[in-house]
Design a protein around this motif. Sequence first.
Motif, PDB file in Angstrom:
ATOM      1  N   GLN A  40      -0.777   2.677  -4.457  1.00 17.96           N
ATOM      2  CA  GLN A  40      -1.884   1.417  -4.351  1.00 17.96           C
ATOM      3  C   GLN A  40      -1.322  -0.002  -5.031  1.00 17.96           C
ATOM      4  N   VAL A  41      -1.675  -1.246  -4.096  1.00 20.21           N
ATOM      5  CA  VAL A  41      -1.301  -1.758  -5.065  1.00 20.21           C
ATOM      6  C   VAL A  41      -2.543  -2.938  -5.290  1.00 20.21           C
ATOM      7  N   GLU A 101      -0.685  -7.720  -9.399  1.00 16.69           N
ATOM      8  CA  GLU A 101       0.354  -6.893 -10.581  1.00 16.69           C
ATOM      9  C   GLU A 101       1.830  -6.842 -10.043  1.00 16.69           C
ATOM     10  N   ARG A 102       2.451  -6.534 -10.771  1.00 18.52           N
ATOM     11  CA  ARG A 102       4.218  -6.724 -10.963  1.00 18.52           C
ATOM     12  C   ARG A 102       4.440  -5.781 -10.612  1.00 18.52           C
ATOM     13  N   VAL A 103       5.307  -5.291  -9.393  1.00 21.14           N
ATOM     14  CA  VAL A 103       5.467  -3.249  -9.678  1.00 21.14           C
ATOM     15  C   VAL A 103       6.974  -3.555  -8.850  1.00 21.14           C
ATOM     16  N   THR A 129       0.732 -11.232  -6.363  1.00 25.91           N
ATOM     17  CA  THR A 129       1.267  -9.726  -6.067  1.00 25.91           C
ATOM     18  C   THR A 129       2.593 -10.367  -6.201  1.00 25.91           C
ATOM     19  N   LEU A 136       6.179  -7.658  -5.448  1.00 26.62           N
ATOM     20  CA  LEU A 136       7.304  -6.191  -5.083  1.00 26.62           C
ATOM     21  C   LEU A 136       9.074  -6.619  -5.992  1.00 26.62           C
ATOM     22  N   ALA A 157       3.718  -1.646 -12.774  1.00 23.67           N
ATOM     23  CA  ALA A 157       3.599  -0.062 -11.927  1.00 23.67           C
ATOM     24  C   ALA A 157       5.171  -0.208 -11.675  1.00 23.67           C
ATOM     25  N   TRP A 165       7.754   1.720  -9.351  1.00 23.00           N
ATOM     26  CA  TRP A 165       8.161   2.624  -8.445  1.00 23.00           C
ATOM     27  C   TRP A 165      10.002   3.521  -8.678  1.00 23.00           C
TER      28      TRP A 165
END
Length: 550
Positions: free
Chosen positions: A368-369, A373-375, A512, A514, A530, A532
Amino acid sequence: MSATLFVSGVAASFGARSLFSGLDATVAPGDVTALVGANGAGKTTLLRIVAGEWTPDAGVVRLAPPGASVGYLPQSLPDRTESILGYVGRRTGVSRAQAAFEDAAGRLADDPHAAETYDHALATWLALGGADLEARLAGVLADLDLDADLDRPLGSLSGGQAARAALASILVSRYDVLLLDEPTNNLDADGLTALTGFVQGLGSPVLVASHDRAFLDAVATSVIELDEAQQQVNHYAGGWSDYRAAKQVAREQAHAAYATYADTRDSLIEQARRKDEWARQGRAKAARLGAGMKLEKKFREDRARRMDQRAARVRDAVERLEEVEQPRKEWELRFTIAEAPPSAEVVLTLDRLVAHNGDFMVGPLSAQVVRGERVALVGPNGSGKTTMLQAVLGERPAAHGRISWGTRVRLGVLDQARDVISGERTLLDVVADRLGRTDLAAVRTLLAKFGLGAEQVGRPCDSLSLGERTRAALALLQGREVNVLALDEPTNHLDAAAIDQLQDALVAFDGTLLIVTHDRALLDALAPVAVWEFPIRGSEEPSYALGAGR
């Protein structure tokens, strides 16, 4: 064979714009010469001139011995239908050499003079490594953890796998002179290590265009800077850090020299102006004197003439000054991201998402984002980062699982292949369409801020360099409001100054993010909350680290 590359007085232009002129260079065995400069300065053009693919406006390129083989390995993968073996055979020159000696062999029976041609063609094929290419390639692919059949089409590979195939074509090449154009793009840490070790141990002349600062520090013995802003070609010893330090000193010296010249010139001009003014005032006073004051009138007129003479001598001194050209102001990318109003609190939810690319599957991934957030999607080449991101964005169908986007999401995307800026339509038309604008003057102004002027906006997108297409894609992100960014290797094809600007803009972005990147410095600056983490392809039980960034 041992070879040396000589470049003498080479000049090149693009349309009416001069790229560089008077370029001289000698690249001897063991030399690794880095080409640096802003996007569009002519680095790829120079490589193509040395490779014989482009005719220079002036100058010559010479090899000693003349028969030395030159290998040019450009940035892109031009044919997605080509097999891995066909691609590597072409890039290493083996395929062309094999066709030449097979043709000569076919003429041996009928042409008594074909034996010499055959012997030369066979020797060339052997020197390029044709006899054991398949075996060496299979071993290199295994070392690079690319488990793929040699007949597999490039188009069926993921971006990371294709990067490893491109790296393999370098590692098995046996050219006498090697030309590399952005060889580090898309490479993970292991790939960079392999490439660095290969170049360091090669022993042949290498000319490499790259913006990877750490790579150039590790391999470069000298640097050639194509300074388009100053219309200069500058030579420096050492790697990237040595070049930057010397460049800074040279810039400071150039500005100091011009400041000294300008101060001296302005001071002399002011002296001449004052003396001219004094002479004018003296003649005016003499003109007002009556007939009975002839002696004083003559005195004032004589003094005015002396002031005129002194002013003339000062102006002569100005003319005799050795002129120092003012350093031109360098173009800089001023990149900001136009932020849309905030999205919903939950931006994205993934529930056991599985993505596939041909027979390659990646997942399941549940995450879940949250807004802001920076993923970071991290992992080695071929582990499925781009495949998963494409599935998340709906660019490829998901094999299993569920994707749910929150409300009020305004998405901006920069894909790895830069397909967002592609096709036969002009750059101006494509950007205007994607921004939904009819005011073409405003679109031209936007693109000009990214160094894309009249020479680029009317050209088909596919004719632009990858650096130009990347800057155009960044212009899209500045030209429309977004609150979520999905970026795949955003620093590829950008020069160092543009990378710094991009990094600053992403750090300042409150939306946000990704991001897929192998740029460690960029990840450190972004400090993702976060990660992945994608395992090496072939892991029996994939696991993904979800949580605090590292």
